[in-house]
Design a protein around this motif. Structure first.
Motif, mmCIF file in Angstrom:
data_model
loop_
_atom_site.group_PDB
_atom_site.id
_atom_site.type_symbol
_atom_site.label_atom_id
_atom_site.label_comp_id
_atom_site.label_asym_id
_atom_site.label_seq_id
_atom_site.Cartn_x
_atom_site.Cartn_y
_atom_site.Cartn_z
ATOM 1 N N GLY A 115 0.790 -1.270 -0.248
ATOM 2 C CA GLY A 115 0.041 0.023 0.045
ATOM 3 C C GLY A 115 0.739 1.356 0.018
ATOM 4 O O GLY A 115 2.208 1.296 0.255
ATOM 5 N N ALA A 116 0.145 2.316 -0.033
ATOM 6 C CA ALA A 116 0.783 3.592 -0.235
ATOM 7 C C ALA A 116 1.410 4.095 1.307
ATOM 8 O O ALA A 116 1.023 3.386 2.169
ATOM 9 C CB ALA A 116 -0.215 4.725 -0.382
ATOM 10 N N GLY A 117 2.443 4.699 1.001
ATOM 11 C CA GLY A 117 3.169 5.279 2.398
ATOM 12 C C GLY A 117 3.910 4.178 3.393
ATOM 13 O O GLY A 117 4.088 4.567 4.399
ATOM 14 N N CYS A 118 4.084 3.088 2.620
ATOM 15 C CA CYS A 118 4.882 2.113 3.653
ATOM 16 C C CYS A 118 6.378 2.214 3.533
ATOM 17 O O CYS A 118 6.828 3.103 2.706
ATOM 18 C CB CYS A 118 4.499 0.658 3.029
ATOM 19 N N MET A 119 7.031 1.506 4.256
ATOM 20 C CA MET A 119 8.505 1.656 4.764
ATOM 21 C C MET A 119 9.069 0.145 4.580
ATOM 22 O O MET A 119 8.700 -0.268 5.638
ATOM 23 C CB MET A 119 8.955 2.297 5.471
ATOM 24 N N LEU A 120 9.727 -0.204 3.659
ATOM 25 C CA LEU A 120 10.252 -1.672 3.647
ATOM 26 C C LEU A 120 11.900 -1.381 3.925
ATOM 27 O O LEU A 120 12.549 -1.057 2.928
ATOM 28 C CB LEU A 120 10.022 -2.256 2.498
ATOM 29 N N MET A 121 12.411 -1.780 5.066
ATOM 30 C CA MET A 121 13.757 -1.475 5.570
ATOM 31 C C MET A 121 14.447 -2.734 4.759
ATOM 32 O O MET A 121 14.047 -3.646 4.290
ATOM 33 C CB MET A 121 14.040 -1.532 6.892
#
Length: 280
Positions: A108-114
């Motif tokens: 989805g929008a605005g995710c952060m995958l480190m």
């Protein structure tokens, strides 16, 4: 202006939006769509029927839309979609869907995958989800809006994680986590709820007190769970947070059991058994 490094390999049929920046040694397949303002920093691979939303940023050595690690997959035209304003850090892998699911892997929008996180085939991530370093999501995992999954956590295939839930680092998640739940350990156990995350998103103190009472009834008090569920639904029918948990538990689409309650082995890592921090 769109800026493309001369060493990037872009298929002629790929769609590149206005203002995209494509760095050195990136590879983009013919069915890829990059919406406006997407940045691929360098050494990024995007292939398959894949769309990356506007203003997303992908750092080196990430791969998006590559084939699923599923022996049933025989090259069917499945898809992968990444929402707008999502940050994909170094070495992240997001596989396109396999067969037998919805046909699309969604972030989805605005995710952060480190760095080094893995999103397997047919996963469905809501908006604002955070995966910390080295998180591993098996196939068909559903993660609702605002959930946070700590570093090194492993999530079994077909698990569902509710809205604003928190998974501690190195947890092993084999069962479904209700909305706002906080799980810890290997195997993961429900040890509280995400109080800090709820406060940051506008929950009132009265709502948190009600939620604590409902959690105690459902997951700590003795008695048959089905009876306690009916009691909670009747008592808090007008409390949206409680009813969200009950709706999650009753959802017929769930394929796994609900996570079992427990206690934290090391409270100092995430708050007390009663009031865990959310680490966000």
């Amino acid at each position: 202006m769109t800026v493309i490094h001369p060493s990037a390999l872009i298929a002629p049929d790929a769609t590149i939006g206005a203002g995209c920046r494509i760095g050195p040694f990136c590879t983009i397949g013919p069915e890829v769509v990059l919406e406006a303002g997407v940045e691929l920093v360098s050494h990024v691979v995007v292939e398959g029927i894949t769309r990356i939303g506007a203003d997303s940023r992908v750092l080196p050595f990430a791969s998006i839309g590559t084939p699923p690690q599923d022996t049933k997959y025989k090259g069917e035209p499945t898809r992968c979609e990444v929402g707008a304003r999502t940050l994909v850090r170094e070495g992240v892998t997001i596989h396109r869907a396999s067969v037998g699911g919805s046909g699309v892997t969604t972030v989805g929008a605005g995710c952060m995958l480190m760095a080094q996180a893995h999103v397997a085939h047919d996963c469905q991530l809501g908006e604002g989800v955070v995966l910390a370093n080295n998180v591993m999501l098996g196939g068909h995992v559903h993660v609702a809006d605002g959930a946070f999954i700590g570093g090194g956590a492993a999530v079994h295939q077909t698990v569902r994680i509710g809205r604003l839930a928190m998974v501690s680092g190195l947890a092993g998640v084999t069962n479904d986590i209700p909305p706002f739940g906080y799980v810890f350990g290997l195997p993961a156990r429900l040890v509280g709820f995400n109080k800090v995350g709820l406060l940051r998103r506008g929950a009132t103190r009265d709502q948190l007190r009600t939620l604590r009472t409902a959690n105690n009834l459902l997951f700590k008090d003795p008695g048959e769970f089905a009876a306690k569920l009916e009691q909670a639904a009747a008592r808090w029918a007008e409390e949206p947070l409680v009813m969200e948990i009950i709706a999650f538990i009753r959802d017929a689409a769930r394929r796994r059991q609900l996570v079992r309650p427990g206690r934290m082995a090391a409270p100092e890592l995430g708050g007390t058994d009663e009031e865990p921090g959310d680490g966000q």
